[in-house]
Design a protein around this motif. Sequence first.
Motif, mmCIF file in Angstrom:
data_model
loop_
_atom_site.group_PDB
_atom_site.id
_atom_site.type_symbol
_atom_site.label_atom_id
_atom_site.label_comp_id
_atom_site.label_asym_id
_atom_site.label_seq_id
_atom_site.Cartn_x
_atom_site.Cartn_y
_atom_site.Cartn_z
ATOM 1 N N TRP A 23 56.607 92.914 30.291
ATOM 2 C CA TRP A 23 55.365 92.266 30.726
ATOM 3 C C TRP A 23 55.647 91.119 31.693
ATOM 4 C CZ3 TRP A 23 54.851 87.091 29.848
ATOM 5 C CH2 TRP A 23 55.612 86.511 28.828
ATOM 6 N N LEU A 24 56.790 90.438 31.521
ATOM 7 C CA LEU A 24 57.104 89.301 32.381
ATOM 8 C C LEU A 24 57.644 89.744 33.734
ATOM 9 C CD1 LEU A 24 57.266 86.234 32.719
ATOM 10 C CD2 LEU A 24 59.551 86.312 31.685
ATOM 11 N N THR A 25 58.402 90.818 33.754
ATOM 12 C CA THR A 25 58.980 91.295 35.014
ATOM 13 C C THR A 25 58.012 92.181 35.791
ATOM 14 O OG1 THR A 25 59.989 93.177 33.848
ATOM 15 C CG2 THR A 25 61.328 91.185 34.111
ATOM 16 N N ASN A 26 56.840 92.451 35.230
ATOM 17 C CA ASN A 26 55.822 93.217 35.926
ATOM 18 C C ASN A 26 55.562 92.624 37.309
ATOM 19 O OD1 ASN A 26 52.780 93.414 36.690
ATOM 20 N ND2 ASN A 26 53.079 95.105 35.259
ATOM 21 N N LYS A 27 55.540 93.466 38.328
ATOM 22 C CA LYS A 27 55.441 92.965 39.708
ATOM 23 C C LYS A 27 54.126 92.228 39.963
ATOM 24 C CE LYS A 27 53.844 97.452 41.472
ATOM 25 N NZ LYS A 27 54.163 98.570 42.383
ATOM 26 N N PHE A 28 53.071 92.632 39.279
ATOM 27 C CA PHE A 28 51.788 91.959 39.489
ATOM 28 C C PHE A 28 51.816 90.546 38.914
ATOM 29 C CE2 PHE A 28 50.630 96.470 39.709
ATOM 30 C CZ PHE A 28 49.900 96.491 40.892
ATOM 31 N N LEU A 29 52.354 90.411 37.696
ATOM 32 C CA LEU A 29 52.430 89.079 37.098
ATOM 33 C C LEU A 29 53.378 88.190 37.886
ATOM 34 C CD1 LEU A 29 51.698 87.091 34.890
ATOM 35 C CD2 LEU A 29 53.534 88.056 33.482
ATOM 36 N N GLN A 30 54.491 88.740 38.335
ATOM 37 C CA GLN A 30 55.430 87.953 39.122
ATOM 38 C C GLN A 30 54.780 87.473 40.429
ATOM 39 O OE1 GLN A 30 58.927 86.989 38.802
ATOM 40 N NE2 GLN A 30 58.316 87.245 36.658
ATOM 41 N N THR A 31 54.024 88.338 41.055
ATOM 42 C CA THR A 31 53.321 87.955 42.287
ATOM 43 C C THR A 31 52.308 86.847 42.005
ATOM 44 O OG1 THR A 31 53.573 90.151 43.267
ATOM 45 C CG2 THR A 31 51.779 88.781 44.109
ATOM 46 N N LEU A 32 51.584 86.980 40.913
ATOM 47 C CA LEU A 32 50.556 86.000 40.558
ATOM 48 C C LEU A 32 51.172 84.639 40.274
ATOM 49 C CD1 LEU A 32 47.598 85.367 39.808
ATOM 50 C CD2 LEU A 32 48.126 86.179 37.483
ATOM 51 N N MET A 33 52.209 84.591 39.453
ATOM 52 C CA MET A 33 52.816 83.318 39.105
ATOM 53 C C MET A 33 53.497 82.680 40.315
ATOM 54 S SD MET A 33 54.304 84.171 35.260
ATOM 55 C CE MET A 33 54.559 82.457 34.786
ATOM 56 N N ALA A 34 54.125 83.510 41.137
ATOM 57 C CA ALA A 34 54.784 82.988 42.339
ATOM 58 C C ALA A 34 53.770 82.358 43.290
ATOM 59 C CB ALA A 34 55.554 84.106 43.035
ATOM 60 N N ALA A 35 52.583 82.933 43.359
ATOM 61 C CA ALA A 35 51.551 82.393 44.250
ATOM 62 C C ALA A 35 51.156 80.983 43.830
ATOM 63 C CB ALA A 35 50.333 83.317 44.252
ATOM 64 N N PHE A 36 51.058 80.724 42.541
ATOM 65 C CA PHE A 36 50.740 79.385 42.057
ATOM 66 C C PHE A 36 51.883 78.424 42.362
ATOM 67 C CE2 PHE A 36 47.355 81.507 39.929
ATOM 68 C CZ PHE A 36 46.441 80.528 39.535
ATOM 69 N N GLU A 37 53.108 78.877 42.116
ATOM 70 C CA GLU A 37 54.270 78.015 42.377
ATOM 71 C C GLU A 37 54.382 77.685 43.861
ATOM 72 O OE1 GLU A 37 57.519 80.171 40.754
ATOM 73 O OE2 GLU A 37 56.998 79.736 38.662
ATOM 74 N N ASN A 38 54.095 78.639 44.715
ATOM 75 C CA ASN A 38 54.166 78.402 46.158
ATOM 76 C C ASN A 38 53.153 77.374 46.637
ATOM 77 O OD1 ASN A 38 56.244 80.260 46.379
ATOM 78 N ND2 ASN A 38 54.891 81.963 46.942
ATOM 79 N N GLU A 39 52.093 77.199 45.865
ATOM 80 C CA GLU A 39 51.074 76.193 46.190
ATOM 81 C C GLU A 39 51.395 74.846 45.543
ATOM 82 O OE1 GLU A 39 47.896 76.275 47.674
ATOM 83 O OE2 GLU A 39 47.682 78.388 48.227
#
Length: 413
Positions: A23-39
């Motif tokens: 569930w953590l390595t799921n590409k959708f979740l990784q994309t979502l969390m990375a988007a917050f971190e990038n901001e």
Amino acid sequence: MSDKSLSMWRADGTLRHIGEPRWLTNKFLQTLMAAFENEGFQIYAVGGCVRDTALNRQVKDVDLSTDALPEDSVRIVESLSFRKDPWKAVPTGLEHGTITAVAPYGGGTYEITTFRTDIETDGRHAKVAFSKNIEDDANRRDFTINAIYADRTGNVRDIVGGFVDLRELRIRFIGDPIDRIQEDYLRILRFFRFTATLGAYRNGIDPDGLAACAMLAGGLKGISRERIGMEMTRLIIDRDAAPVIGAMEQSGVLIHILPGANVLTLARLIDLEDQYPAEGRMTSPYDMATRLAALGCDDVADRLRLSNANAKKVALVLAEAGSLTLPHDLGYRHGYWPAIHCLLLRWASLLQPFDASVLDDVRAGVNATFPITASDLMPTYTGKDLGDRLITLERAWIDSKFKMTKPKLLRLP
């Protein structure tokens, strides 16, 4: 726990990492969390997904916690796309800082909530203020094991001492149990449900938490029956429901939600369920409505706001458990599993042992087809006389254990 899970724990009992669950390595979740971190925002997975991963249990939902305000969360989610198909941000609870991110192409849904702190509570609802501090968010949660956070790489943060409690399977309120319960009295039932779900009662129920639940049990009267029903129906189906509900009874909690209920018949019912012969991995006699019926509260369906289907099932098993209807008749009238549930509750109520010899009778009833139709009796019988005759012949056929043939039945006086 597996060897891999054990390697995630330090010698002092603290958890350092949850590994790489799917569930953590799921590409959708990784994309979502990375988007917050990038901001520039913090974002963590929190609660059940982290807890259950550390315990090698199945993860059903992924909840996220962030210091981004709800409007920022909406903006970030709606900026994402996959193969030109956009993500969606659903405002499921903006006043409480919660949105639901819906990934395209069936990529999953993720509830995202802004760090919060309670500024006003009434035992049912809370007025919250948003916060930039993860400590505020952790301290407003219910139990220490539900306040463990994991970042996008799987590294964990413990704010309130949940690590040791998780490893020792101990359900402990965050801070003062009385304060936590007075914020939401439903936490009393959650305390017992988690105790059952994690098997925590085997190490002894946390005495401070149990004492607080006993002292404040009266507050459950202010909680809606729907919310109480959701907790109790989840608790009752757990394998370890009986000893935990027994603790609820002894502490005086059970009487506030189900007056007249007691755990003795439920404990016997669960023991009988375990004696049902295995017939494949998908076969199980466990039934929520039957277990609720075993508690002995007259109006359990109303008090827990059960669905119409479950309310009817409770009424059925209670009626048949107290009847003399034979196993083959039960199978014919109600189907295989309802018949088994009726018998299990009957045996539990009457202190009778499991009787595997009747299972074939139940199956015979399920497979039986009454050989007489109305046309077979007309025109000799019509109207009410026709209905009465059909009932008489069907009764004779059932009493013969479905052995009487159509010609024999038609010759009956």
